[in-house]
Design a protein around this motif. Sequence first.
Motif, PDB file in Angstrom:
ATOM      1  N   LEU A 151       0.861  -1.184   0.000  1.00 34.63           N
ATOM      2  CA  LEU A 151       0.000   0.000   0.000  1.00 34.63           C
ATOM      3  C   LEU A 151       0.898   1.234   0.000  1.00 34.63           C
ATOM      4  O   LEU A 151       1.648   1.457   0.950  1.00 34.63           O
ATOM      5  CB  LEU A 151      -0.915   0.005   1.221  1.00 34.63           C
ATOM      6  N   VAL A 152       0.813   2.019  -1.066  1.00 35.22           N
ATOM      7  CA  VAL A 152       1.552   3.276  -1.173  1.00 35.22           C
ATOM      8  C   VAL A 152       0.633   4.412  -0.749  1.00 35.22           C
ATOM      9  O   VAL A 152      -0.496   4.520  -1.225  1.00 35.22           O
ATOM     10  CB  VAL A 152       2.040   3.512  -2.610  1.00 35.22           C
ATOM     11  N   CYS A 153       1.109   5.262   0.168  1.00 41.15           N
ATOM     12  CA  CYS A 153       0.324   6.396   0.659  1.00 41.15           C
ATOM     13  C   CYS A 153       1.040   7.699   0.316  1.00 41.15           C
ATOM     14  O   CYS A 153       2.221   7.865   0.649  1.00 41.15           O
ATOM     15  CB  CYS A 153       0.123   6.313   2.166  1.00 41.15           C
ATOM     16  N   LEU A 154       0.321   8.620  -0.321  1.00 36.39           N
ATOM     17  CA  LEU A 154       0.895   9.883  -0.781  1.00 36.39           C
ATOM     18  C   LEU A 154       0.249  11.056  -0.043  1.00 36.39           C
ATOM     19  O   LEU A 154      -0.960  11.269  -0.133  1.00 36.39           O
ATOM     20  CB  LEU A 154       0.681  10.034  -2.288  1.00 36.39           C
ATOM     21  N   HIS A 155       1.049  11.810   0.679  1.00 37.75           N
ATOM     22  CA  HIS A 155       0.568  12.933   1.496  1.00 37.75           C
ATOM     23  C   HIS A 155       0.186  14.133   0.626  1.00 37.75           C
ATOM     24  O   HIS A 155       0.420  14.161  -0.582  1.00 37.75           O
ATOM     25  CB  HIS A 155       1.652  13.337   2.503  1.00 37.75           C
ATOM     26  N   GLY A 156      -0.380  15.144   1.269  1.00 34.08           N
ATOM     27  CA  GLY A 156      -0.793  16.353   0.575  1.00 34.08           C
ATOM     28  C   GLY A 156       0.281  17.426   0.564  1.00 34.08           C
ATOM     29  O   GLY A 156       1.380  17.251   1.117  1.00 34.08           O
ATOM     30  N   ASP A 177      -1.671  -1.223  -3.964  1.00 41.61           N
ATOM     31  CA  ASP A 177      -2.832  -0.385  -3.682  1.00 41.61           C
ATOM     32  C   ASP A 177      -2.284   1.024  -3.484  1.00 41.61           C
ATOM     33  O   ASP A 177      -1.162   1.204  -2.978  1.00 41.61           O
ATOM     34  CB  ASP A 177      -3.556  -0.852  -2.425  1.00 41.61           C
ATOM     35  N   LEU A 178      -3.063   2.029  -3.872  1.00 39.75           N
ATOM     36  CA  LEU A 178      -2.544   3.399  -3.880  1.00 39.75           C
ATOM     37  C   LEU A 178      -3.552   4.339  -3.244  1.00 39.75           C
ATOM     38  O   LEU A 178      -4.717   4.388  -3.644  1.00 39.75           O
ATOM     39  CB  LEU A 178      -2.256   3.807  -5.329  1.00 39.75           C
ATOM     40  N   LEU A 179      -3.091   5.080  -2.234  1.00 38.27           N
ATOM     41  CA  LEU A 179      -3.908   6.048  -1.504  1.00 38.27           C
ATOM     42  C   LEU A 179      -3.253   7.411  -1.602  1.00 38.27           C
ATOM     43  O   LEU A 179      -2.056   7.556  -1.339  1.00 38.27           O
ATOM     44  CB  LEU A 179      -4.027   5.627  -0.035  1.00 38.27           C
ATOM     45  N   GLY A 180      -4.036   8.426  -1.977  1.00 39.71           N
ATOM     46  CA  GLY A 180      -3.494   9.774  -2.044  1.00 39.71           C
ATOM     47  C   GLY A 180      -4.455  10.798  -1.491  1.00 39.71           C
ATOM     48  O   GLY A 180      -5.669  10.708  -1.691  1.00 39.71           O
ATOM     49  N   TYR A 181      -3.897  11.783  -0.785  1.00 39.67           N
ATOM     50  CA  TYR A 181      -4.683  12.865  -0.179  1.00 39.67           C
ATOM     51  C   TYR A 181      -4.383  14.183  -0.885  1.00 39.67           C
ATOM     52  O   TYR A 181      -3.220  14.591  -0.992  1.00 39.67           O
ATOM     53  CB  TYR A 181      -4.348  12.966   1.313  1.00 39.67           C
ATOM     54  N   SER A 182      -5.410  14.851  -1.388  1.00 40.98           N
ATOM     55  CA  SER A 182      -5.303  16.188  -1.969  1.00 40.98           C
ATOM     56  C   SER A 182      -4.237  16.216  -3.073  1.00 40.98           C
ATOM     57  O   SER A 182      -4.397  15.539  -4.086  1.00 40.98           O
ATOM     58  CB  SER A 182      -5.033  17.210  -0.858  1.00 40.98           C
ATOM     59  N   MET A 183      -3.140  16.945  -2.925  1.00 39.70           N
ATOM     60  CA  MET A 183      -2.085  16.909  -3.935  1.00 39.70           C
ATOM     61  C   MET A 183      -1.616  15.484  -4.182  1.00 39.70           C
ATOM     62  O   MET A 183      -1.381  15.073  -5.322  1.00 39.70           O
ATOM     63  CB  MET A 183      -0.901  17.776  -3.503  1.00 39.70           C
TER      64      MET A 183
END
Length: 268
Positions: A21-26, A89-95
């Motif tokens: 699971l890759v998580c990308l901040h804003g 799996d890919l999760l991203g917030y805002s930017m």
Amino acid sequence: MDVVVEGLTYHVDVYGNGFPLVCLHGFTGDVTTWTPFVEDWCKRSKLILPDIIGHGKTESPEEIERYHIESAAYDLNKVLDHLGVHQVDLLGYSMGGRLALTFAILFPERVRKLVLESASPGLLTETERELRRMKDAELAKLIKDHGVQAFVDYWEEIPLFSTMKSLPKSINESIRSQRLNNSAIGLSNSLLGMGTGAQPSWWGRLNELEMDVLLLTGKKDNKFCLLAEKMLKELKNGTWTIFENSGHAIHVEEKEKFGTIVSDFLNT
């Protein structure tokens, strides 16, 4: 750990085992955005948490071209190659959500499931994009002329984050401290290179996505609720969850519910 991509050093934290699971901040965030979820999520997933270019411990180069959202997506592709990970799996917030969507469109075979928190596919018309680029250029100049603290003072007061004011003081102080750790060149170049006005519009390509897509918005964030409603009509396999007591930053404002809904979506 550090991963070097085309001469640029990315900071990436990796935890746990299981399906990646890759998580990308804003914008203005870093990997610590996801710290409250690490203990739970890493029980079932291998968490891959990068600092996006210009943020946190990842380098902040002078060349704006490196910040273009397609360039950042290609860098993420190389990071996954370095880690020996093919599909995620890919999760991203805002930017980070805009970057996650960009990655899913450019590398669809690498994404099993996609979660977009308060995210946009970009602006439809060139006129809208030009106006946004002008506004982002003004903010970038504010950062360059007056520094990160002056910008963070301004950023905390924009309407997008008004609902954050009801949170405990300690949470807002922690977020402010993290934001202040970013560099002026990194934040200003992120606005110029990866801002909503700088990126392509992906509206016409949403229907290409075959993977399951979960859209998350806060009910108090009307702009992004309207965007999600429109996106849902274009997606082949989209679902949408609204958080009744949240604004833009759902992962902060309704942390427990956010963590549960993301986990349920990824593990079903």
